[in-house]
Design a protein around this motif. Structure first.
Motif, PDB file in Angstrom:
ATOM      1  N   ILE A  82       0.863  -1.179   0.000  1.00 57.05           N
ATOM      2  CA  ILE A  82       0.000   0.000   0.000  1.00 57.05           C
ATOM      3  C   ILE A  82       0.900   1.229   0.000  1.00 57.05           C
ATOM      4  N   VAL A  83       0.798   2.017  -1.051  1.00 58.71           N
ATOM      5  CA  VAL A  83       1.641   3.211  -1.203  1.00 58.71           C
ATOM      6  C   VAL A  83       0.811   4.430  -0.809  1.00 58.71           C
ATOM      7  N   LYS A  84       1.203   5.065   0.285  1.00 59.32           N
ATOM      8  CA  LYS A  84       0.447   6.246   0.713  1.00 59.32           C
ATOM      9  C   LYS A  84       0.671   7.385  -0.273  1.00 59.32           C
ATOM     10  N   ASP A  85       1.914   7.730  -0.479  1.00 62.08           N
ATOM     11  CA  ASP A  85       2.272   8.774  -1.444  1.00 62.08           C
ATOM     12  C   ASP A  85       3.713   8.544  -1.876  1.00 62.08           C
ATOM     13  N   LYS A  86       3.931   8.509  -3.177  1.00 61.27           N
ATOM     14  CA  LYS A  86       5.290   8.365  -3.697  1.00 61.27           C
ATOM     15  C   LYS A  86       5.424   9.283  -4.899  1.00 61.27           C
ATOM     16  N   PHE A  87       6.497  10.065  -4.913  1.00 52.40           N
ATOM     17  CA  PHE A  87       6.709  10.984  -6.021  1.00 52.40           C
ATOM     18  C   PHE A  87       8.162  10.943  -6.446  1.00 52.40           C
ATOM     19  N   ILE A  88       8.401  10.828  -7.732  1.00 58.59           N
ATOM     20  CA  ILE A  88       9.745  10.820  -8.298  1.00 58.59           C
ATOM     21  C   ILE A  88       9.840  11.970  -9.294  1.00 58.59           C
ATOM     22  N   GLU A  89      10.704  12.935  -9.011  1.00 54.22           N
ATOM     23  CA  GLU A  89      10.878  14.067  -9.920  1.00 54.22           C
ATOM     24  C   GLU A  89      11.868  13.705 -11.021  1.00 54.22           C
ATOM     25  N   VAL A  90      11.550  14.109 -12.245  1.00 51.63           N
ATOM     26  CA  VAL A  90      12.441  13.892 -13.395  1.00 51.63           C
ATOM     27  C   VAL A  90      12.576  15.206 -14.153  1.00 51.63           C
ATOM     28  N   PRO A  91      13.676  15.405 -14.870  1.00 55.07           N
ATOM     29  CA  PRO A  91      13.838  16.659 -15.631  1.00 55.07           C
ATOM     30  C   PRO A  91      12.754  16.788 -16.709  1.00 55.07           C
ATOM     31  N   CYS A  92      12.235  17.995 -16.854  1.00 53.77           N
ATOM     32  CA  CYS A  92      11.220  18.234 -17.875  1.00 53.77           C
ATOM     33  C   CYS A  92      11.833  18.179 -19.271  1.00 53.77           C
ATOM     34  N   SER A  93      11.070  17.688 -20.219  1.00 52.70           N
ATOM     35  CA  SER A  93      11.499  17.693 -21.612  1.00 52.70           C
ATOM     36  C   SER A  93      11.185  19.061 -22.221  1.00 52.70           C
ATOM     37  N   GLU A  94      11.523  19.223 -23.488  1.00 52.96           N
ATOM     38  CA  GLU A  94      11.251  20.485 -24.192  1.00 52.96           C
ATOM     39  C   GLU A  94       9.899  20.469 -24.902  1.00 52.96           C
ATOM     40  N   ASP A  95       9.138  19.404 -24.720  1.00 52.17           N
ATOM     41  CA  ASP A  95       7.857  19.275 -25.431  1.00 52.17           C
ATOM     42  C   ASP A  95       6.918  20.456 -25.176  1.00 52.17           C
ATOM     43  N   TYR A  96       6.939  20.978 -23.950  1.00 54.74           N
ATOM     44  CA  TYR A  96       5.996  22.029 -23.576  1.00 54.74           C
ATOM     45  C   TYR A  96       6.334  23.361 -24.249  1.00 54.74           C
ATOM     46  N   ASP A  97       7.585  23.496 -24.715  1.00 53.74           N
ATOM     47  CA  ASP A  97       8.007  24.754 -25.333  1.00 53.74           C
ATOM     48  C   ASP A  97       7.335  24.990 -26.681  1.00 53.74           C
ATOM     49  N   SER A  98       6.881  23.917 -27.315  1.00 51.04           N
ATOM     50  CA  SER A  98       6.231  24.056 -28.623  1.00 51.04           C
ATOM     51  C   SER A  98       4.728  24.301 -28.489  1.00 51.04           C
ATOM     52  N   HIS A  99       4.263  24.437 -27.267  1.00 54.13           N
ATOM     53  CA  HIS A  99       2.845  24.729 -27.011  1.00 54.13           C
ATOM     54  C   HIS A  99       2.743  26.026 -26.209  1.00 54.13           C
ATOM     55  N   LYS A 100       1.602  26.649 -26.256  1.00 55.52           N
ATOM     56  CA  LYS A 100       1.375  27.851 -25.467  1.00 55.52           C
ATOM     57  C   LYS A 100       1.508  27.512 -23.995  1.00 55.52           C
ATOM     58  N   ARG A 101       2.242  28.353 -23.278  1.00 53.90           N
ATOM     59  CA  ARG A 101       2.450  28.109 -21.858  1.00 53.90           C
ATOM     60  C   ARG A 101       1.408  28.864 -21.040  1.00 53.90           C
ATOM     61  N   PHE A 102       0.971  28.220 -19.961  1.00 54.98           N
ATOM     62  CA  PHE A 102      -0.017  28.822 -19.067  1.00 54.98           C
ATOM     63  C   PHE A 102       0.603  28.893 -17.677  1.00 54.98           C
ATOM     64  N   GLU A 103       0.894  30.120 -17.259  1.00 54.54           N
ATOM     65  CA  GLU A 103       1.578  30.327 -16.000  1.00 54.54           C
ATOM     66  C   GLU A 103       0.774  29.740 -14.849  1.00 54.54           C
ATOM     67  N   GLY A 104       1.481  29.054 -13.983  1.00 59.02           N
ATOM     68  CA  GLY A 104       0.828  28.445 -12.830  1.00 59.02           C
ATOM     69  C   GLY A 104       0.237  27.079 -13.119  1.00 59.02           C
ATOM     70  N   CYS A 105       0.437  26.575 -14.371  1.00 54.63           N
ATOM     71  CA  CYS A 105      -0.105  25.260 -14.708  1.00 54.63           C
ATOM     72  C   CYS A 105       0.859  24.455 -15.583  1.00 54.63           C
ATOM     73  N   THR A 106       1.333  25.057 -16.680  1.00 48.20           N
ATOM     74  CA  THR A 106       2.258  24.328 -17.556  1.00 48.20           C
ATOM     75  C   THR A 106       3.444  23.819 -16.734  1.00 48.20           C
ATOM     76  N   PRO A 107       3.779  22.558 -16.849  1.00 45.63           N
ATOM     77  CA  PRO A 107       4.800  21.960 -15.975  1.00 45.63           C
ATOM     78  C   PRO A 107       6.154  22.667 -16.031  1.00 45.63           C
ATOM     79  N   ARG A 108       6.629  23.034 -14.861  1.00 48.80           N
ATOM     80  CA  ARG A 108       8.020  23.447 -14.679  1.00 48.80           C
ATOM     81  C   ARG A 108       8.727  22.423 -13.783  1.00 48.80           C
TER      82      ARG A 108
END
Length: 321
Positions: A82-108
């Motif tokens: 039973i996993v209560k909470d597990k999070f693994i951070e990974v470096p973001c790709s450049e995929d989001y740069d080719s789309h309109k960015r929305f401050e406070g939502c688009t992944p950083r």
């Protein structure tokens, strides 16, 4: 008169012969003992090697790593834990740069999370029954069937139909208002969990299409739509996706074999083993290239619920019309 041999000579000869025999016997025994010693030594090394290999195999099979066709695979969440909470951070790709960015939502901040703490197994069973009822109206001839309550898309043979139009009033006999209310409530909980994990506001996220139930078994694929196992990137495939989640509705090894979710990282494959009520979520760019293993037996149920930061691509919760 024949010369007489001296008794001493016979004794000496007898003693010499005896000494030779004893020396030969001693050498034979020494050789046997040496051989036995070598055999014992080999047995000890074989035993040590066996124990070491057994220990390593046990570690590989029951620990955090498994040998698979793709190489070494790390299990991020075992079906039996039973996993209560597990999070693994990974470096973001450049995929989001080719789309309109929305401050406070688009992944950083990018990554992947797993939790068994927001949807109970009882709720997962109720949601699974929604999928079972809807898919009882149709189903693919191949191994993968989908049901989308939003658009009405339903697998039927080798094609898709809009179940609301195709089955008409029968849909009202199949589903209840409570089914759709539960669906909406679960979606909101998952949305809030994703927002918390990535440090954004849940109000800046919008449900997006396609969002759908999936039922997978080991039937032979009949069309390209049945080939669910190919690696893909959600942001590339769907465009609008910024955050993807999966809610599993059946148990790995209990209800089906194979069918694990696999993150395909460079030099490693990391899996999530499905468990009813388990939610797996991740940013949708190429930092999270993934696939699903082929189901070898049984039936695997899940629901994919995805979110966008672009309000133009947002959709509302489904309603029973």
């Amino acid at each position: 008169m024949a010369p007489q041999r001296r008794a001493g000579s016979r004794t000496a000869e007898s003693g010499g012969a005896g000494a030779g025999a004893r020396a030969q016997e001693s050498r034979r025994l020494s050789s046997v003992m040496k051989g036995n010693g070598q055999k014992d030594s080999r047995r000890k090394w074989l035993k040590v090697a066996f124990l070491l290999s057994s220990a390593m195999l046990g570690y590989l099979l029951s620990g955090s790593y498994l040998l698979s066709e793709e190489g070494v695979t790390e299990v991020l969440a075992h079906y039996g834990e039973i996993v209560k909470d597990k999070f693994i951070e990974v470096p973001c790709s450049e995929d989001y740069d080719s789309h309109k960015r929305f401050e406070g939502c688009t992944p950083r901040k990018c990554g992947r999370g797993i939790t068994d703490a927001i949807i109970s197994r009882v709720e997962a069973e109720r949601i699974r029954r929604i999928a079972e009822k809807g898919l009882s109206l149709g189903g693919s001839d191949g191994g993968a069937s989908i049901l989308d309550l939003h658009s009405g898309a339903l697998s039927l043979g080798k094609h898709f139909v809009n179940m609301y139009r195709y089955f008409g009033d029968k849909v009202h006999d199949t589903f209840t208002e409570e089914d759709f209310h539960l669906y909406s409530e679960v979606r909101q909980r998952i949305q809030q969990k994703i927002a918390l994990a990535f440090g954004i506001s849940s109000s800046s996220m919008y449900l997006t299409k396609p969002t759908f139930f999936s039922r997978i078994n080991n039937s032979e694929a009949k069309t390209a739509h049945d080939e669910y196992w190919h690696p893909h990137i959600d942001k590339v495939t769907y465009g609008s996706f910024d955050y993807t989640s999966l809610l599993y509705l059946s148990d790995y090894t209990e209800d089906f074999g194979g069918g694990r979710f696999v993150f395909m990282d460079e030099g490693a494959n990391r899996t999530v083993e499905p468990r009813a009520g388990r939610v797996s979520f991740f940013t949708s760019g190429s930092e999270n290239l993934h696939r699903v293993e082929k189901v070898h037996w049984g039936t695997r149920y899940a629901i994919t619920i995805s979110f966008t930061c672009n309000p133009d691509h947002g959709i509302g919760d489904p309603v029973l019309t």
